[in-house]
Design an enzyme around this catalytic site. Sequence first.
Site: not given
Ligand code: LLP
Length: 471
Positions: A279, A322, A365, A392
């Site tokens: 996150g 991450p 987003y 398009c």
């Molecule tokens: N662990 C789980 C269970 C998750 O669902 C996610 C992301 C992560 C780890 C990794 O999170 P990060 O460190 O990347 O924030 N498509 C969206 C982001 C979706 C994230 C989904 N889950 C975007 O482009 O902003």
Amino acid sequence: MVTSASPATDSVAPVAGEAAAAFEQGLDHLSPNRNLAPLTARLDALGRLEVGGVALGELAQTYGTPLYVIDEETLRATCRAYRLALAGHYPGDALALYASKANSSLAITALVASEGLGLDAVSAGELLTALQGGMPAERIVFHGNNKSAEELQLAIDRGVTVVLDNWNDIELLSTLASGRAKPVRLLVRFTPGIECHTHEYIRTGHLDSKFGFDPDQLESVLRHLAGCPWALVDGLHAHIGSQIFELEPHRDLAAVMAEALLLARSLGHPCGDLNVGGGLGIRYVGSDDPPSIQEWVRVVAGAVAEACSQRQLVLPRLLCEPGRSLVATAGLTLYTVGSRKQIPGLRTYLSVDGGMSDNPRPITYQSLYTAVLANRPLAEGTDLVTVAGKHCESGDVLLHDVRLPATAPGDVLAVFATGAYNAAMGSNYNRIPRPAAVLVHDGVAEVVQRREQPEDLLRYDVLPHRLLPVS
Ligand code: LLP
């Protein structure tokens, strides 16, 4: 340097001075997620932008555009930042698992594995990529809110830890795994009920979420699993969302998870692992101010250690997942500038040869990005333009109302921080082939994903015989 302004405002980002600052930030090896450009971004003798020792304009010429460029040094630096920070701030064992949904490929897997990290996969495709990319099965966890029997079978056959998300997982696994010599190693995921400030599509920890067991059900789930010989509940998992700049929700999460750990252990589950998810946000535009990886780890590790000691719990191994903060800044995308449409008194559209199929984040987003001209990154931004894609669809805009130097068709635009959730979320909308990806390192570029060809797009089409054109 240009920064896309929020589509809702008319504000225009500052130019040259910020560019210099951004390149200086690019030298800050301690906080790779706080940079706009990859760590190796430099100006060459001709004032052109190079990354990994390779001039971006030359990459565009050699490999074509759109082109994803991945800087090996930045990716290794983020991996090390997590590894070292966990070792420095957590008193027990710890492991960062790369959330491969951010960008899943053999090369990225191999790099991340070689830096000693583990990996989180959410589909058979990501799992196969991880295993084939050399990630040891014991360092992989397998997620999903609707895993198929085939996916679960693959995971347990290969010795991958399964993150239990719901009763359906339990039912499927009790059939697939009962009778096996060894129980299946599991983490149990629950929704921690923590709100944080990020786009609502990428929040997962609040109670109204499709992921994980409701916290009120956790006890009955753990009691049920205590009676399942096929299940080895060796940890708990929660994830609160993505692109988060606040630290407080992660602190709250540690307390919620430690309480759940106390419960799980009291019911006889070993629960050696506590997985706090991912996150941590990154800087997409100059005004973004995420905590550094070190800061994030310090707070999370400290909060978990403290919450456990308050409850006299033997320290679990700390896992985190991450995605974005590991790969986003390592990546950038090159586009070639094409047509221009000037609407007097209204707007100038500058079109590039990619768009929402290689980067669906702006249209999905309203995400903001930062871009420069590859061969004149410090030139003054004299033109106010909106950089549009070639699809398009009116909403296919990569950067709204940004200042760029005067451009001509053929100029190469570099958009920073596209290493996460760009290629991974790409599509073939308008039957546009997917870009190639090159890894750059020490002056050498290597193709790690070949450019899709228009013929590739027809591979799975079937034309029934009766519809064949009659000649
Ligand atoms: N662990 C789980 C269970 C998750 O669902 C996610 C992301 C992560 C780890 C990794 O999170 P990060 O460190 O990347 O924030 N498509 C969206 C982001 C979706 C994230 C989904 N889950 C975007 O482009 O902003």
